[in-house]
Enzyme design. Structure first.
Site, PDB file in Angstrom:
ATOM      1  CG  HIS A  59      -0.001   2.296  -0.675  1.00  0.00           C
ATOM      2  ND1 HIS A  59      -0.082   1.586  -1.859  1.00  0.00           N
ATOM      3  CD2 HIS A  59      -0.753   1.634   0.224  1.00  0.00           C
ATOM      4  CE1 HIS A  59      -0.862   0.530  -1.663  1.00  0.00           C
ATOM      5  NE2 HIS A  59      -1.275   0.532  -0.412  1.00  0.00           N
ATOM      6  CG  ASN A  70       4.997   4.614  -3.468  1.00  0.00           C
ATOM      7  OD1 ASN A  70       4.556   5.170  -4.474  1.00  0.00           O
ATOM      8  ND2 ASN A  70       4.423   3.531  -2.954  1.00  0.00           N
ATOM      9  CG  ASP A  74       2.579  -0.518  -1.764  1.00  0.00           C
ATOM     10  OD1 ASP A  74       3.087   0.452  -2.345  1.00  0.00           O
ATOM     11  OD2 ASP A  74       1.665  -1.203  -2.253  1.00  0.00           O
ATOM     12  CB  SER A  97       1.008   5.694   4.024  1.00  0.00           C
ATOM     13  OG  SER A  97      -0.042   5.141   4.773  1.00  0.00           O
TER      14      SER A  97
HETATM   15  C1  GAR Z   1      -2.700   7.425  -6.145  1.00  0.00           C
HETATM   16  O1  GAR Z   1      -3.889   7.276  -5.440  1.00  0.00           O
HETATM   17  C2  GAR Z   1      -1.574   6.678  -5.451  1.00  0.00           C
HETATM   18  O2  GAR Z   1      -1.712   6.662  -4.063  1.00  0.00           O
HETATM   19  C3  GAR Z   1      -1.714   5.316  -6.026  1.00  0.00           C
HETATM   20  O3  GAR Z   1      -2.002   5.529  -7.389  1.00  0.00           O
HETATM   21  C4  GAR Z   1      -2.767   6.725  -7.504  1.00  0.00           C
HETATM   22  C5  GAR Z   1      -2.192   7.564  -8.616  1.00  0.00           C
HETATM   23  O4  GAR Z   1      -3.023   8.641  -8.936  1.00  0.00           O
HETATM   24  N1  GAR Z   1      -0.514   4.570  -5.842  1.00  0.00           N
HETATM   25  C6  GAR Z   1      -0.468   3.261  -5.523  1.00  0.00           C
HETATM   26  O5  GAR Z   1      -1.446   2.579  -5.404  1.00  0.00           O
HETATM   27  C7  GAR Z   1       0.943   2.713  -5.304  1.00  0.00           C
HETATM   28  N2  GAR Z   1       0.900   1.437  -4.661  1.00  0.00           N
HETATM   29  P1  GAR Z   1      -2.454   9.877  -9.735  1.00  0.00           P
HETATM   30  O6  GAR Z   1      -1.810   9.344 -11.014  1.00  0.00           O
HETATM   31  O7  GAR Z   1      -3.646  10.721 -10.055  1.00  0.00           O
HETATM   32  O8  GAR Z   1      -1.492  10.577  -8.878  1.00  0.00           O
END
Ligand code: GAR
Length: 316
Positions: free
Chosen positions: A110, A108, A146, A137
């Site tokens: 984050h 994943n 997470d 990360s």
């Molecule tokens: C990303 O910034 C990712 O790190 C976050 O969601 C966003 C998705 O953007 N994920 C989390 O917060 C998971 N806990 P994207 O759809 O443009 O890739």
């Protein structure tokens, strides 16, 4: 070598999925995307994947219980032949069963420097705390949200006039660099001799009075001043295999194992009937099972007194 088959799960824009997808177009990328799935059939990221000819699947999770929905996702991943799962903005807590089924095969991304700021509003928390750096990360997915071992991180400097939006945008650039590189290293490590040797070493050396020596050019593990219970072989006599050799009861067990799974088990040359070779380079090694093989092999050669100690430890 065949590319590792990766499914990506998204809930929204899918920019990280896109970064994984475009990186996979490089001829030397060790993975390919075989499915992009979502808990929202209208997730914009699905359109990007479709346009690139990647299979997609989307279903609204609303009204379904977590286990039932995750079982459907799991069925899709398996039907697509996925070996690994990359979560990329998949904003749904996963059932423990789903996490267990993909243990050590799911990662994943984050948007924080874990263990700081799990969950939501990570950039806001970093700015409010006066941190000098935000960042992102990539971690292995384990049951806690997470949590799980961090594989790689990129710190991103926080500027004095940063807002959540300006910081989020720069962290996104960092994410798009970090995720493809980390996924590539993650899928490759299951075939890397150094990684496989380290995992065997960690499990073997955790057994009572274990020590390591080199024999015939192979790292091997025994009981101090005693017999050997395991060998790690890498291209031994040019056989092209990376494998663990452990003790078994004899020819019958050896034949049975080979019949059970002839790709994984083999009769190791020069070792005879009392040993079996277990391939570690197939990309799907069950490390709990390897730990158990090592333990049994250790027990087979341990002096009675020492073996008795293990028996006592097992009862607790
Ligand atoms: C990303 O910034 C990712 O790190 C976050 O969601 C966003 C998705 O953007 N994920 C989390 O917060 C998971 N806990 P994207 O759809 O443009 O890739």
């Amino acid at each position: 070598m065949a590319k590792a088959r990766v499914a990506v799960l998204i809930s929204g824009a899918g920019t990280n999925m896109a970064a994984l997808l475009y990186a996979a177009k490089a001829a030397d990328c060790p993975y390919e995307l075989v499915l992009v799935g979502s808990n929202d059939p209208d997730a914009p990221g699905l359109k990007i994947a479709e346009a690139e000819g990647i299979a997609t699947w989307g279903l609204l999770h609303k009204g379904m219980n977590r286990d039932a929905f995750d079982a459907l996702v799991d069925a899709q991943l398996r039907a697509a032949g996925a070996e690994f799962v990359a979560l990329a903005g998949y904003m749904r807590i996963l059932s423990d069963e789903f996490v267990a089924r993909w243990a050590n095969r799911m990662i994943n991304i984050h948007p924080s420097l874990l263990p700081l700021y799990k969950g939501l509003n990570t950039h806001q928390q970093a700015i409010e705390a006066g941190d000098k750096f935000g960042g992102c990360s990539v971690h292995v997915v384990t049951p806690g949200v997470d949590e799980g071992p961090v594989l790689a991180q990129t710190p991103v400097a926080i500027l004095p006039d940063d807002t959540v939006e300006t910081l989020a945008r720069r962290v996104q650039f960092a994410e798009h660099q970090l995720y493809p590189a980390t996924l590539a290293a993650f899928v490759a490590r299951e075939r890397s001799p150094d990684y496989l040797r380290d995992r065997v070493r960690e499990l073997a050396m955790a057994l009572p009075e274990a020590d390591e020596v080199v024999s015939h050019g192979m790292p091997c593990f025994g009981i101090v001043k005693g017999k050997k219970f395991a060998y790690f072989t890498e291209d031994h006599h040019g056989d092209g295999k990376i494998a663990l050799l452990v003790k078994i009861s004899g020819g019958e067990e050896q034949a049975m194992l080979i019949e059970l799974d002839e790709d994984r088990y083999y009769r190791p040359a020069y070792f005879g009937d009392g040993w079996v070779g277990i391939r570690l380079d197939l990309g799907d090694t069950d490390w709990d099972a390897i730990g158990e093989w090592l333990r049994k092999s250790w027990l087979a050669i341990a002096p009675k007194k020492l073996a008795g100690l293990m028996g006592v430890a097992d009862e607790f």
